[in-house]
Design an enzyme around this catalytic site. Structure first.
Site, PDB file in Angstrom:
ATOM      1  N   HIS A  98      70.234  76.717 126.976  1.00 58.74           N
ATOM      2  CA  HIS A  98      70.183  77.396 128.278  1.00 58.74           C
ATOM      3  C   HIS A  98      69.603  78.803 128.182  1.00 58.74           C
ATOM      4  O   HIS A  98      69.808  79.619 129.071  1.00 58.74           O
ATOM      5  CB  HIS A  98      71.583  77.441 128.913  1.00 58.74           C
ATOM      6  CG  HIS A  98      72.056  76.109 129.426  1.00 58.74           C
ATOM      7  ND1 HIS A  98      73.346  75.871 129.844  1.00 58.74           N
ATOM      8  CD2 HIS A  98      71.402  74.926 129.594  1.00 58.74           C
ATOM      9  CE1 HIS A  98      73.467  74.608 130.243  1.00 58.74           C
ATOM     10  NE2 HIS A  98      72.303  74.009 130.094  1.00 58.74           N
ATOM     11  N   ASN A 103      88.979  71.383 123.861  1.00 58.24           N
ATOM     12  CA  ASN A 103      88.913  72.117 125.131  1.00 58.24           C
ATOM     13  C   ASN A 103      90.317  72.500 125.560  1.00 58.24           C
ATOM     14  O   ASN A 103      91.275  71.803 125.230  1.00 58.24           O
ATOM     15  CB  ASN A 103      88.286  71.200 126.192  1.00 58.24           C
ATOM     16  CG  ASN A 103      87.377  71.948 127.137  1.00 58.24           C
ATOM     17  OD1 ASN A 103      86.590  72.782 126.691  1.00 58.24           O
ATOM     18  ND2 ASN A 103      87.483  71.674 128.412  1.00 58.24           N
TER      19      ASN A 103
HETATM   20  P1  OAD Z   1      82.685  76.035 132.238  1.00 59.53           P
HETATM   21  O1  OAD Z   1      83.164  77.337 132.769  1.00 59.53           O
HETATM   22  O2  OAD Z   1      82.228  75.014 133.221  1.00 59.53           O
HETATM   23  O3  OAD Z   1      83.819  75.363 131.351  1.00 59.53           O
HETATM   24  C1  OAD Z   1      84.506  76.082 130.365  1.00 59.53           C
HETATM   25  C2  OAD Z   1      85.515  75.167 129.705  1.00 59.53           C
HETATM   26  O4  OAD Z   1      86.114  75.884 128.633  1.00 59.53           O
HETATM   27  C3  OAD Z   1      86.652  74.682 130.626  1.00 59.53           C
HETATM   28  O5  OAD Z   1      86.729  73.264 130.558  1.00 59.53           O
HETATM   29  C4  OAD Z   1      87.914  75.337 130.039  1.00 59.53           C
HETATM   30  O6  OAD Z   1      89.049  74.465 130.057  1.00 59.53           O
HETATM   31  C5  OAD Z   1      87.498  75.592 128.595  1.00 59.53           C
HETATM   32  N1  OAD Z   1      88.162  76.752 127.987  1.00 59.53           N
HETATM   33  C6  OAD Z   1      88.539  77.924 128.553  1.00 59.53           C
HETATM   34  N2  OAD Z   1      89.089  78.746 127.647  1.00 59.53           N
HETATM   35  C7  OAD Z   1      89.072  78.086 126.456  1.00 59.53           C
HETATM   36  C8  OAD Z   1      89.494  78.394 125.125  1.00 59.53           C
HETATM   37  N3  OAD Z   1      90.069  79.560 124.811  1.00 59.53           N
HETATM   38  N4  OAD Z   1      89.296  77.460 124.158  1.00 59.53           N
HETATM   39  C9  OAD Z   1      88.739  76.256 124.453  1.00 59.53           C
HETATM   40  N5  OAD Z   1      88.323  75.907 125.683  1.00 59.53           N
HETATM   41  C10 OAD Z   1      88.477  76.805 126.672  1.00 59.53           C
HETATM   42  O7  OAD Z   1      81.529  76.388 131.163  1.00 59.53           O
HETATM   43  P2  OAD Z   1      80.386  75.439 130.557  1.00 59.53           P
HETATM   44  O8  OAD Z   1      80.845  74.040 130.448  1.00 59.53           O
HETATM   45  O9  OAD Z   1      79.889  76.115 129.331  1.00 59.53           O
HETATM   46  O10 OAD Z   1      74.673  77.203 132.842  1.00 59.53           O
HETATM   47  O11 OAD Z   1      79.290  75.539 131.674  1.00 59.53           O
HETATM   48  C11 OAD Z   1      78.062  74.867 131.479  1.00 59.53           C
HETATM   49  C12 OAD Z   1      76.940  75.600 132.146  1.00 59.53           C
HETATM   50  O12 OAD Z   1      77.273  75.846 133.512  1.00 59.53           O
HETATM   51  C13 OAD Z   1      76.671  76.992 131.597  1.00 59.53           C
HETATM   52  O13 OAD Z   1      75.852  76.989 130.451  1.00 59.53           O
HETATM   53  C14 OAD Z   1      76.004  77.674 132.734  1.00 59.53           C
HETATM   54  C15 OAD Z   1      76.890  77.191 133.862  1.00 59.53           C
HETATM   55  O14 OAD Z   1      76.317  77.118 135.112  1.00 59.53           O
HETATM   56  C16 OAD Z   1      73.692  77.997 133.306  1.00 59.53           C
HETATM   57  O15 OAD Z   1      73.890  79.138 133.703  1.00 59.53           O
HETATM   58  C17 OAD Z   1      72.362  77.367 133.292  1.00 59.53           C
END
Ligand code: OAD
Length: 232
Positions: free
Chosen positions: A108, A200
């Site tokens: 990304h 997660n």
């Molecule tokens: P999200 O914010 O959608 O998800 C984050 C995940 O991390 C959630 O499922 C939480 O449960 C988990 N989480 C939170 N704290 C944690 C911890 N301490 N240890 C383990 N897990 C934890 O973020 P992404 O899945 O990365 O794209 O989002 C994907 C994409 O959506 C990003 O790259 C971004 C966004 O829109 C762009 O900007 C193009």
């Protein structure tokens, strides 16, 4: 299996304990900002100052952030595991590199990179980007943050798909499974018979597709999993 090939996908959750907000958790970035405004080419065309400012703020936060035990454990795995390890991240914060990882696939984009919309040249972004900055290659005033926005094609898909086709183990860490194509990697890995692991805090949208789920904070679960792999 002596030296399994491993593909790792990380998301915002691995950086949460380094103080960087996630996107979709309560109070996350997408609760504070509209995706259409700050993370689409159309939003950038409408209001470039807002978008440049949004990423300047995030760049400053990432610049000050320190990697946590999850990032460090993955860097150790890359150094010590005798099989292939491909580390793919959706994160743009650079914390894997700060933790010592050297080959990180930024699907990304990255906050520390600037991209010219005219000639596709890339260069090191200053901490504070300006709207209409000139490209050092073609001089057009069309610099933008080197971030993959919604509606744009993620980077390095050929390399990622090739690694998934050879994977023995696929691991997703700290990602909610909402954004494709990353959310579909688990299906590709299963298709070739890879063992699938999710680490997660909360179950992701695709949790049912993983054979091994290790709930909890990445700073705890990731080092424990890395120990398991290096000891096996
Ligand atoms: P999200 O914010 O959608 O998800 C984050 C995940 O991390 C959630 O499922 C939480 O449960 C988990 N989480 C939170 N704290 C944690 C911890 N301490 N240890 C383990 N897990 C934890 O973020 P992404 O899945 O990365 O794209 O989002 C994907 C994409 O959506 C990003 O790259 C971004 C966004 O829109 C762009 O900007 C193009």
């Amino acid at each position: 299996m002596t030296h399994p090939s491993i593909v790792i996908l990380t998301g915002a959750g691995i950086s949460a304990e380094s103080g960087l907000g996630t996107f979709r958790d309560e109070g996350g970035l997408w609760a504070q900002h509209r995706i259409e405004d700050v993370a689409t080419p159309e939003g950038f065309a409408r209001n470039p100052s807002l978008v440049v400012e949004f990423y300047n703020t995030r760049r400053a936060q990432a610049h000050d952030a320190v990697p946590n035990a999850g990032h460090t454990a993955l860097a150790r795995l890359q150094r010590e595991h005798k099989g292939e390890v491909l580390l793919v991240t959706q994160n743009v914060d650079g914390l894997h590199e700060k933790a010592g990882s050297t080959d990180v696939v930024h699907m990304h984009g990255a906050l520390n990179s600037a991209l010219c919309s005219t000639c596709d040249h890339r260069w090191a972004a200053p901490l504070e980007m300006q709207v209409g900055e000139a490209c050092p290659n073609c001089a057009a005033p069309t610099a933008r943050p080197d971030i993959v926005w919604f509606g744009e094609m993620p980077y390095h898909m050929d390399r990622i798909e090739a690694a998934l086709m050879q994977a023995d183990i696929f691991v997703a860490i700290g990602t909610s499974g909402n954004v494709y194509p990353a959310a579909g990697f688990v299906q590709m890995a299963r298709h070739v018979g890879a063992h699938t692991v999710e680490m997660n805090l909360d179950p992701s949208e695709t949790v049912a597709l993983f054979e091994d789920t290790r709930p909890g904070k990445a700073s705890i679960t990731v080092p424990a999993w890395v120990d398991d792999i290096l000891d096996s």
